[in-house]
Design an enzyme around this catalytic site. Structure first.
Site, mmCIF file in Angstrom:
data_model
loop_
_atom_site.group_PDB
_atom_site.id
_atom_site.type_symbol
_atom_site.label_atom_id
_atom_site.label_comp_id
_atom_site.label_asym_id
_atom_site.label_seq_id
_atom_site.Cartn_x
_atom_site.Cartn_y
_atom_site.Cartn_z
ATOM 1 N N CYS A 135 0.853 -1.188 0.000
ATOM 2 C CA CYS A 135 0.000 0.000 0.000
ATOM 3 C C CYS A 135 0.889 1.238 0.000
ATOM 4 O O CYS A 135 1.818 1.346 0.806
ATOM 5 C CB CYS A 135 -0.893 -0.031 1.234
ATOM 6 S SG CYS A 135 -1.934 1.451 1.399
ATOM 7 N N CYS A 182 0.307 3.032 3.675
ATOM 8 C CA CYS A 182 0.711 2.472 4.974
ATOM 9 C C CYS A 182 1.743 1.362 4.880
ATOM 10 O O CYS A 182 2.250 0.911 5.907
ATOM 11 C CB CYS A 182 -0.513 1.989 5.746
ATOM 12 S SG CYS A 182 -1.276 0.493 5.068
ATOM 13 N N CYS A 238 -5.421 -3.370 -19.788
ATOM 14 C CA CYS A 238 -6.505 -2.445 -19.455
ATOM 15 C C CYS A 238 -5.984 -1.049 -19.119
ATOM 16 O O CYS A 238 -6.773 -0.113 -18.998
ATOM 17 C CB CYS A 238 -7.343 -2.986 -18.300
ATOM 18 S SG CYS A 238 -6.489 -3.005 -16.701
ATOM 19 N N CYS A 281 -7.428 -0.734 0.985
ATOM 20 C CA CYS A 281 -6.587 -1.264 2.053
ATOM 21 C C CYS A 281 -7.375 -1.187 3.345
ATOM 22 O O CYS A 281 -7.821 -0.111 3.744
ATOM 23 C CB CYS A 281 -5.287 -0.466 2.159
ATOM 24 S SG CYS A 281 -4.242 -0.985 3.539
ATOM 25 N N CYS A 305 -5.621 1.098 6.284
ATOM 26 C CA CYS A 305 -5.617 2.567 6.302
ATOM 27 C C CYS A 305 -6.754 3.193 5.499
ATOM 28 O O CYS A 305 -6.904 4.408 5.488
ATOM 29 C CB CYS A 305 -4.276 3.098 5.801
ATOM 30 S SG CYS A 305 -3.999 2.862 4.029
ATOM 31 N N HIS A 359 -8.014 3.857 -1.136
ATOM 32 C CA HIS A 359 -8.665 3.332 -2.341
ATOM 33 C C HIS A 359 -7.574 2.767 -3.248
ATOM 34 O O HIS A 359 -6.581 3.443 -3.544
ATOM 35 C CB HIS A 359 -9.419 4.453 -3.052
ATOM 36 C CG HIS A 359 -9.916 4.083 -4.411
ATOM 37 N ND1 HIS A 359 -11.007 3.261 -4.601
ATOM 38 C CD2 HIS A 359 -9.462 4.426 -5.641
ATOM 39 C CE1 HIS A 359 -11.195 3.119 -5.912
ATOM 40 N NE2 HIS A 359 -10.275 3.816 -6.551
ATOM 41 N N HIS A 406 -10.500 -1.487 -8.365
ATOM 42 C CA HIS A 406 -11.702 -2.314 -8.421
ATOM 43 C C HIS A 406 -11.330 -3.745 -8.778
ATOM 44 O O HIS A 406 -10.256 -3.994 -9.324
ATOM 45 C CB HIS A 406 -12.688 -1.757 -9.453
ATOM 46 C CG HIS A 406 -13.256 -0.436 -9.053
ATOM 47 N ND1 HIS A 406 -12.601 0.751 -9.318
ATOM 48 C CD2 HIS A 406 -14.391 -0.116 -8.384
ATOM 49 C CE1 HIS A 406 -13.326 1.752 -8.830
ATOM 50 N NE2 HIS A 406 -14.417 1.252 -8.268
ATOM 51 N N ASP A 429 -13.306 -10.975 -14.620
ATOM 52 C CA ASP A 429 -12.896 -11.229 -16.008
ATOM 53 C C ASP A 429 -11.385 -11.456 -16.130
ATOM 54 O O ASP A 429 -10.792 -11.167 -17.150
ATOM 55 C CB ASP A 429 -13.343 -10.089 -16.924
ATOM 56 C CG ASP A 429 -12.705 -8.747 -16.561
ATOM 57 O OD1 ASP A 429 -11.912 -8.673 -15.584
ATOM 58 O OD2 ASP A 429 -12.998 -7.749 -17.245
ATOM 59 N N ARG A 455 -9.787 -10.181 -11.738
ATOM 60 C CA ARG A 455 -8.847 -9.132 -12.161
ATOM 61 C C ARG A 455 -8.946 -7.975 -11.181
ATOM 62 O O ARG A 455 -9.908 -7.222 -11.176
ATOM 63 C CB ARG A 455 -9.165 -8.633 -13.574
ATOM 64 C CG ARG A 455 -8.275 -7.455 -14.007
ATOM 65 C CD ARG A 455 -8.497 -7.068 -15.468
ATOM 66 N NE ARG A 455 -9.885 -6.762 -15.770
ATOM 67 C CZ ARG A 455 -10.400 -5.524 -15.819
ATOM 68 N NH1 ARG A 455 -9.643 -4.477 -15.586
ATOM 69 N NH2 ARG A 455 -11.675 -5.359 -16.115
ATOM 70 N N CYS A 509 -7.927 -4.647 -10.634
ATOM 71 C CA CYS A 509 -7.481 -3.539 -11.478
ATOM 72 C C CYS A 509 -7.091 -2.411 -10.526
ATOM 73 O O CYS A 509 -7.954 -1.751 -9.944
ATOM 74 C CB CYS A 509 -8.628 -3.145 -12.398
ATOM 75 S SG CYS A 509 -8.205 -1.892 -13.592
#
Length: 136
Positions: A46, A49, A64, A95, A98, A101, A104, A108, A117, A119
């Site tokens: 992360c 953190c 992608c 995470c 902490c 974000h 997602h 697939d 996956r 991403c």
């Protein structure tokens, strides 16, 4: 492990503006905007953190525009939340230590492994090679 709680001001002092926007405000970096990561053995942590999230062995090329993984590292503090922003229904991953974000997860991914996956925004993670040096 105890949850890491900091104010926005504290996070802003520690993170560059793009990493703050993505990890603390649930932003998304432009596809193909993050330079590639080494393909050497190591772990992805992360960016906020340092928690270990993904193993190099689970990274794959999905084309992608963001780093992709077919699974989290065993015991990784990766949590999922339903995301209905932008007129879509998706599963956000963050995470759990902490609240950063990460990106997602989609069903697939590679069928020969997990079919998932993850991403992940490149600015949300750091690569730590097995030799211990941290690379961004």
């Amino acid at each position: 492990m105890a949850k890491i709680e900091k104010t926005d001001a504290e996070w802003r002092e520690e993170l560059d503006p793009e990493t703050f926007r993505v990890t603390r405000q649930a932003g998304t970096e432009r596809p193909f905007s993050h330079p590639g990561f080494p393909k050497t053995p190591g772990v992805f942590t992360c960016a906020c953190c340092g928690a270990e999230l993904f193993a190099q062995d689970n990274k794959f090329e999905s084309h992608c525009g963001w780093p992709s993984f077919d699974a989290t590292k065993a015991g990784a503090p990766v949590a999922e939340t339903r995301d209905t922003t932008h007129g879509m229904v998706r599963t956000e991953v963050h995470c759990d230590d902490c609240g950063a974000h990460l990106g997602h997860v989609f069903p697939d991914g590679p069928r020969e492994t997990t079919g998932m996956r993850y991403c992940i925004n490149g600015v949300s993670i750091r690569f730590q090679p097995d030799d211990g040096a941290v690379e961004t």
